[in-house]
Design a protein around this motif. Sequence first.
Motif, PDB file in Angstrom:
ATOM      1  N   PHE A  81     -13.755  11.485   7.555  1.00 54.08           N
ATOM      2  CA  PHE A  81     -13.028  10.648   8.508  1.00 54.08           C
ATOM      3  C   PHE A  81     -12.338   9.506   7.780  1.00 54.08           C
ATOM      4  O   PHE A  81     -12.619   9.219   6.610  1.00 54.08           O
ATOM      5  N   LEU A  82     -11.425   8.874   8.499  1.00 51.97           N
ATOM      6  CA  LEU A  82     -10.695   7.719   7.978  1.00 51.97           C
ATOM      7  C   LEU A  82     -10.575   6.704   9.099  1.00 51.97           C
ATOM      8  O   LEU A  82     -10.154   7.038  10.210  1.00 51.97           O
ATOM      9  N   ARG A  83     -10.972   5.468   8.828  1.00 48.06           N
ATOM     10  CA  ARG A  83     -10.843   4.400   9.815  1.00 48.06           C
ATOM     11  C   ARG A  83      -9.383   3.951   9.897  1.00 48.06           C
ATOM     12  O   ARG A  83      -8.680   3.900   8.887  1.00 48.06           O
ATOM     13  N   THR A  84      -8.944   3.616  11.104  1.00 47.26           N
ATOM     14  CA  THR A  84      -7.555   3.195  11.259  1.00 47.26           C
ATOM     15  C   THR A  84      -7.281   1.891  10.519  1.00 47.26           C
ATOM     16  O   THR A  84      -6.178   1.679  10.013  1.00 47.26           O
ATOM     17  N   GLY A  85      -8.281   1.017  10.448  1.00 46.37           N
ATOM     18  CA  GLY A  85      -8.105  -0.214   9.682  1.00 46.37           C
ATOM     19  C   GLY A  85      -7.905   0.072   8.203  1.00 46.37           C
ATOM     20  O   GLY A  85      -7.076  -0.564   7.537  1.00 46.37           O
ATOM     21  N   ASP A  86      -8.656   1.047   7.684  1.00 42.76           N
ATOM     22  CA  ASP A  86      -8.489   1.439   6.282  1.00 42.76           C
ATOM     23  C   ASP A  86      -7.120   2.076   6.061  1.00 42.76           C
ATOM     24  O   ASP A  86      -6.488   1.860   5.018  1.00 42.76           O
ATOM     25  N   LEU A  87      -6.668   2.857   7.030  1.00 38.46           N
ATOM     26  CA  LEU A  87      -5.338   3.462   6.922  1.00 38.46           C
ATOM     27  C   LEU A  87      -4.271   2.379   6.852  1.00 38.46           C
ATOM     28  O   LEU A  87      -3.351   2.449   6.027  1.00 38.46           O
ATOM     29  N   GLN A  88      -4.393   1.377   7.691  1.00 37.47           N
ATOM     30  CA  GLN A  88      -3.421   0.285   7.694  1.00 37.47           C
ATOM     31  C   GLN A  88      -3.394  -0.418   6.338  1.00 37.47           C
ATOM     32  O   GLN A  88      -2.315  -0.711   5.801  1.00 37.47           O
ATOM     33  N   ASN A  89      -4.563  -0.656   5.771  1.00 36.59           N
ATOM     34  CA  ASN A  89      -4.628  -1.302   4.455  1.00 36.59           C
ATOM     35  C   ASN A  89      -4.043  -0.408   3.364  1.00 36.59           C
ATOM     36  O   ASN A  89      -3.372  -0.899   2.439  1.00 36.59           O
ATOM     37  N   LYS A  90      -4.297   0.892   3.448  1.00 41.92           N
ATOM     38  CA  LYS A  90      -3.775   1.822   2.451  1.00 41.92           C
ATOM     39  C   LYS A  90      -2.251   1.859   2.483  1.00 41.92           C
ATOM     40  O   LYS A  90      -1.595   1.916   1.438  1.00 41.92           O
ATOM     41  N   ILE A  91      -1.680   1.846   3.679  1.00 44.55           N
ATOM     42  CA  ILE A  91      -0.223   1.863   3.802  1.00 44.55           C
ATOM     43  C   ILE A  91       0.370   0.642   3.110  1.00 44.55           C
ATOM     44  O   ILE A  91       1.313   0.748   2.316  1.00 44.55           O
ATOM     45  N   SER A  92      -0.189  -0.530   3.400  1.00 42.50           N
ATOM     46  CA  SER A  92       0.298  -1.762   2.767  1.00 42.50           C
ATOM     47  C   SER A  92       0.157  -1.685   1.253  1.00 42.50           C
ATOM     48  O   SER A  92       1.067  -2.079   0.505  1.00 42.50           O
ATOM     49  N   SER A  93      -0.973  -1.163   0.793  1.00 39.32           N
ATOM     50  CA  SER A  93      -1.236  -1.090  -0.641  1.00 39.32           C
ATOM     51  C   SER A  93      -0.276  -0.134  -1.344  1.00 39.32           C
ATOM     52  O   SER A  93       0.300  -0.465  -2.396  1.00 39.32           O
ATOM     53  N   TYR A  94      -0.075   1.052  -0.772  1.00 35.94           N
ATOM     54  CA  TYR A  94       0.816   2.032  -1.392  1.00 35.94           C
ATOM     55  C   TYR A  94       2.261   1.533  -1.418  1.00 35.94           C
ATOM     56  O   TYR A  94       2.989   1.755  -2.396  1.00 35.94           O
ATOM     57  N   LEU A  95       2.683   0.871  -0.355  1.00 37.10           N
ATOM     58  CA  LEU A  95       4.053   0.356  -0.315  1.00 37.10           C
ATOM     59  C   LEU A  95       4.250  -0.745  -1.354  1.00 37.10           C
ATOM     60  O   LEU A  95       5.276  -0.777  -2.046  1.00 37.10           O
TER      61      LEU A  95
END
Length: 242
Positions: free
Chosen positions: A123-137
Motif C-alpha cells: 500500500f501507499l499512503r496518500t500523504g506519502d504520495l504527495q511528498n514523493k511528488i514534491s520530491s521527484y519534481l
Amino acid sequence: MSYENEDIQKAQEIFSVLVEKHELSEEANPSLYRAFTQSAEVQMLVKQQGEFSRCDIERYADVIYLIPKEDNLYFGYSRQELKERLCRSNAMNRDYYLAMFVILVILVEFYDGQGTSARTRDFLRTGDLQNKISSYLKEGCDRYDRNEQARVGMAFSEMQHAWESLRSDNALSRRRTTKEGFLYNILHFLEEQGLIAYIEKDEMIKTMPKLDHFMDWNLLNRVNYERVLSVLRHTGEEESDE
C-alpha cells in the motif's frame, strides 16, 4: 479460413463481455473463458475483432483483458477528455502533464521489483504520495535545466509550477484547486478503471490484480518499454501552454 457457427457465436459472446466490462475472468465466466483458452479458432476470432476495434486482447493469469491501443478514442480517452476528467477547469497542458506524472509516480512507488511479481509494496499512503511528488519534481528541476528537460522529454519545471500552484488543504478536500483534491480526483479515476483501490478513511492506496497483471506482463516487459515512454513523455510535438 472457414469457422464453425458455434465458434463464431462464442467469439461474439466473449467480445461482447469484453466491450462491456473490459475483462473476462475464469471465475466470473468459466464457460466463455474455457472457450477462449481451449479453442484456437475462438481465440483467433476474438483477437481479430479486437484488431478491427483497435484493441489488444490479452490473457494475464486467469483474466482476459481488452486493452485499447493508444490512438483508440472510442474505447480509450483522448488527451482533451483526460484533461477535463482529471484536471481543474480551464486547465493548461502543464496540468495534464502533472496528472500523468502523478500516475507515473504511483507506478514507480509500487513497481520496481524483479522475480515473479514486480510489485514491491502492499500500500501507499496518500500523504506519502504527495511528498514523493514534491520530491521527484524538485529533484528533476535541480538536475535538469529547461533545455535538458526538453531533451529528456520531462517538463519538470512546468509540472512543478502546476503542482505548487495548487493550495494545500485538509485531507478530505475534493476541490481540484488543492493538492488533496487533485490527487483525490486522479485516484478515483484509477479506481473506476479497476486499477487501484482507494481506501479514503485510511488514506491508503492499494493496487488491484488488473494493474499487477498489466505491470508484470506488459509494462515491465522490455519489448514494451519504448511504448510506455511514448505515452508518458512530454514530447516536442505536444502543443505548448499559452
